[in-house]
Write an enzyme that holds these catalytic residues in place. Structure first.
Site, short mmCIF file in Angstrom:
data_model
loop_
_atom_site.label_atom_id
_atom_site.label_comp_id
_atom_site.label_asym_id
_atom_site.label_seq_id
_atom_site.Cartn_x
_atom_site.Cartn_y
_atom_site.Cartn_z
N ARG A 296 0.84 -1.21 0.00
CA ARG A 296 0.00 0.00 0.00
C ARG A 296 0.87 1.26 0.00
O ARG A 296 0.55 2.25 -0.66
CB ARG A 296 -0.94 -0.02 1.23
CG ARG A 296 -1.70 1.28 1.48
CD ARG A 296 -2.63 1.64 0.34
NE ARG A 296 -3.19 2.98 0.45
CZ ARG A 296 -2.59 4.09 0.04
NH1 ARG A 296 -1.39 4.04 -0.55
NH2 ARG A 296 -3.18 5.27 0.16
N ILE B 130 -1.48 7.76 7.89
CA ILE B 130 -2.61 6.85 8.10
C ILE B 130 -2.39 5.59 7.25
O ILE B 130 -3.02 5.39 6.21
CB ILE B 130 -3.97 7.52 7.73
CG1 ILE B 130 -4.08 8.91 8.37
CG2 ILE B 130 -5.15 6.63 8.15
CD1 ILE B 130 -5.35 9.67 7.99
N PRO B 131 -1.44 4.73 7.66
CA PRO B 131 -1.28 3.48 6.92
C PRO B 131 -2.57 2.67 7.01
O PRO B 131 -3.16 2.58 8.10
CB PRO B 131 -0.11 2.79 7.64
CG PRO B 131 0.03 3.46 8.96
CD PRO B 131 -0.53 4.85 8.80
N HIS B 132 -3.03 2.13 5.90
CA HIS B 132 -4.33 1.48 5.92
C HIS B 132 -4.44 0.40 4.85
O HIS B 132 -3.66 0.39 3.89
CB HIS B 132 -5.45 2.52 5.70
CG HIS B 132 -5.32 3.22 4.38
ND1 HIS B 132 -4.69 4.44 4.24
CD2 HIS B 132 -5.71 2.87 3.13
CE1 HIS B 132 -4.72 4.81 2.98
NE2 HIS B 132 -5.32 3.87 2.28
N GLY B 133 -5.41 -0.45 5.00
CA GLY B 133 -5.71 -1.42 3.97
C GLY B 133 -6.75 -2.42 4.41
O GLY B 133 -6.98 -2.61 5.61
#
Lengths: 153, 111
Positions: free
Chosen positions: A54, A68-71
């Protein structure tokens, strides 16, 4: 975007008042370890690979000290946010090239039904654009402080 | 020890979800620049998966959007039907790929 009650997605076990990480990879792993410890994700290696991929899509460091690391991942059964603060700052390839101090890791399940993931991300981004909210977050010392920042959003 | 092919299918779906939502995420304010790189990684991974399983995945994805779904407390999180206890015990071992009897999605036990 203010319709999402973000406080529902935080948990005291997914909170780091002062992160140890000094690099982006370490930061991703330190936050992910909270989900693993709480058994909220099944396969750490898979989820870490997803998060790193990501980041290749474009850094989740959105500037002004926020990442905001996200997945979404099939290895998760819920939607949760982990929060970590770094007073020193962590290099994160953010869009403004500045180190990040406030990190929110959002892990979501892959379901379509009751899609809460994108509205949640949007709500988080909107809230964190507010200078006073970021300032308050820089001073949170415990989980209650964190919730207080997001209450009434 | 997890079934390697199931693990690859789960990773493939995670990448597909990311590619599908890149535009939506960009609209929220995230910088998106590596879509082509991600698609190349997806292709590379797909090439490692056996053709029959990959076709099954693609067919399910075309029909149901999510080809693999987590199973929590023996509930398929695709259709929310409880899976038989015996299937759950074997599914947790992860030696083979099970399919939900109700919705047909591949199942991935997360507890």
């Amino acid at each position: 975007m203010s319709s999402v009650n973000l406080t529902n997605y935080f948990h005291s076990s997914l909170f780091i008042p002062e992160m140890k990480a000094t690099t982006k990879d370490e930061a991703l792993e330190e936050l992910l370890n909270l989900f693993v410890r709480e058994k909220l994700v099944k396969n750490k290696r898979l989820v870490l690979a997803m998060l790193k991929q990501r980041e290749k899509l474009g850094s989740t460091g959105i500037g002004k000290g926020v990442a905001i690391p996200h997945g979404r991942t099939t290895a998760a059964g819920d939607v949760m946010i982990a929060f970590g603060k770094s007073s020193k700052g962590i290099p994160f390839d953010a869009i403004d090239q500045q180190p990040v101090h406030l990190l929110f890791m959002v892990i979501a399940h892959p379901q379509e039904k009751s899609n809460e993931y994108l509205p949640l991300l949007g709500s988080l981004v909107t809230t964190l654009k507010d200078d006073s909210k970021r300032e308050q977050l820089m001073h949170v010392a415990n989980f209650e402080d964190l919730l207080a920042v997001f209450q009434g959003e | 020890m997890e079934n390697k092919e199931l693990e690859m299918i789960v990773h493939l779906q995670d990448l597909d979800l990311m590619i599908d939502e890149a535009h939506d995420v960009e609209k929220l304010g995230f910088a998106i620049s590596g879509c082509e790189e991600l698609k190349a990684a997806r292709q590379e991974l797909a090439a490692k998966i056996s053709k029959p399983l990959l076709y099954r995945y693609e067919r399910l994805r075309g029909k149901l959007k999510r080809a693999v779904v987590p199973v929590k407390n023996d509930i398929c999180l695709g259709c929310f039907l409880r899976q038989p206890t015996a299937v759950g015990a074997q599914g947790r071992e992860g030696n083979e790929i099970f399919v939900c009897e109700n919705c047909g999605r591949m199942l991935y036990w997360i507890d």
